[in-house]
Design a protein around this motif. Sequence first.
Motif, PDB file in Angstrom:
ATOM      1  N   GLN A  13      23.089  23.971  40.593  1.00  0.00           N
ATOM      2  CA  GLN A  13      22.014  22.843  40.813  1.00  0.00           C
ATOM      3  C   GLN A  13      21.519  22.098  39.649  1.00  0.00           C
ATOM      4  O   GLN A  13      21.621  22.693  38.564  1.00  0.00           O
ATOM      5  N   ALA A  14      21.044  20.903  39.817  1.00  0.00           N
ATOM      6  CA  ALA A  14      20.603  20.010  38.715  1.00  0.00           C
ATOM      7  C   ALA A  14      19.368  20.980  37.829  1.00  0.00           C
ATOM      8  O   ALA A  14      18.692  21.622  38.629  1.00  0.00           O
ATOM      9  N   LYS A  86      23.196  17.669  34.798  1.00  0.00           N
ATOM     10  CA  LYS A  86      22.663  16.837  35.684  1.00  0.00           C
ATOM     11  C   LYS A  86      23.872  16.239  36.696  1.00  0.00           C
ATOM     12  O   LYS A  86      25.031  16.537  36.455  1.00  0.00           O
ATOM     13  N   PRO A  87      23.557  15.663  38.004  1.00  0.00           N
ATOM     14  CA  PRO A  87      24.721  15.236  38.685  1.00  0.00           C
ATOM     15  C   PRO A  87      25.780  14.547  38.048  1.00  0.00           C
ATOM     16  O   PRO A  87      26.982  14.739  38.411  1.00  0.00           O
ATOM     17  N   SER A 122      24.786  19.534  41.849  1.00  0.00           N
ATOM     18  CA  SER A 122      24.021  19.081  43.090  1.00  0.00           C
ATOM     19  C   SER A 122      22.759  18.748  42.556  1.00  0.00           C
ATOM     20  O   SER A 122      22.063  19.343  41.825  1.00  0.00           O
ATOM     21  N   SER A 123      22.206  17.835  43.170  1.00  0.00           N
ATOM     22  CA  SER A 123      20.860  17.156  42.885  1.00  0.00           C
ATOM     23  C   SER A 123      19.842  17.873  43.810  1.00  0.00           C
ATOM     24  O   SER A 123      20.097  18.420  44.826  1.00  0.00           O
TER      25      SER A 123
END
Length: 123
Positions: A13-14, A86-87, A122-123
């Motif tokens: 995850q971000a 970050k994405p 992922s954001s």
Amino acid sequence: QVRLVESGGGLVQAGGSLALSCVASGSFFNTVDMGWYRQAPGKQRELVATINSGDNTMYADSVKGRFTISRDSGLNTVYLQMNSLKPEDTAVYYCNMMGYYYTGEVYREYDSWGQGTQVTVSS
């Protein structure tokens, strides 16, 4: 020749972290420069970070302060610690090593690439 094998990619995850490693194998070789590059879908491969035999490092502006490259020359390994992901860091990450190897008769330069490891944020 010199063969590189990467590991450590995955889904995060971000804001999370991942650590990549790349090990070189072969006979009678010495690595001078090591680096990480990445290629996102539809984009050209770009430099992420490099480290030379004097442990001097260089980073892309987009990863400065978040990624750290390091090496263990005795283990023929280069690492990439990625924090605050970050994405837009999503890409296939490739390691690269350059140096020279002994053929039994002469020294020749080599420039090898790993097979790539997917990093998805992922954001």
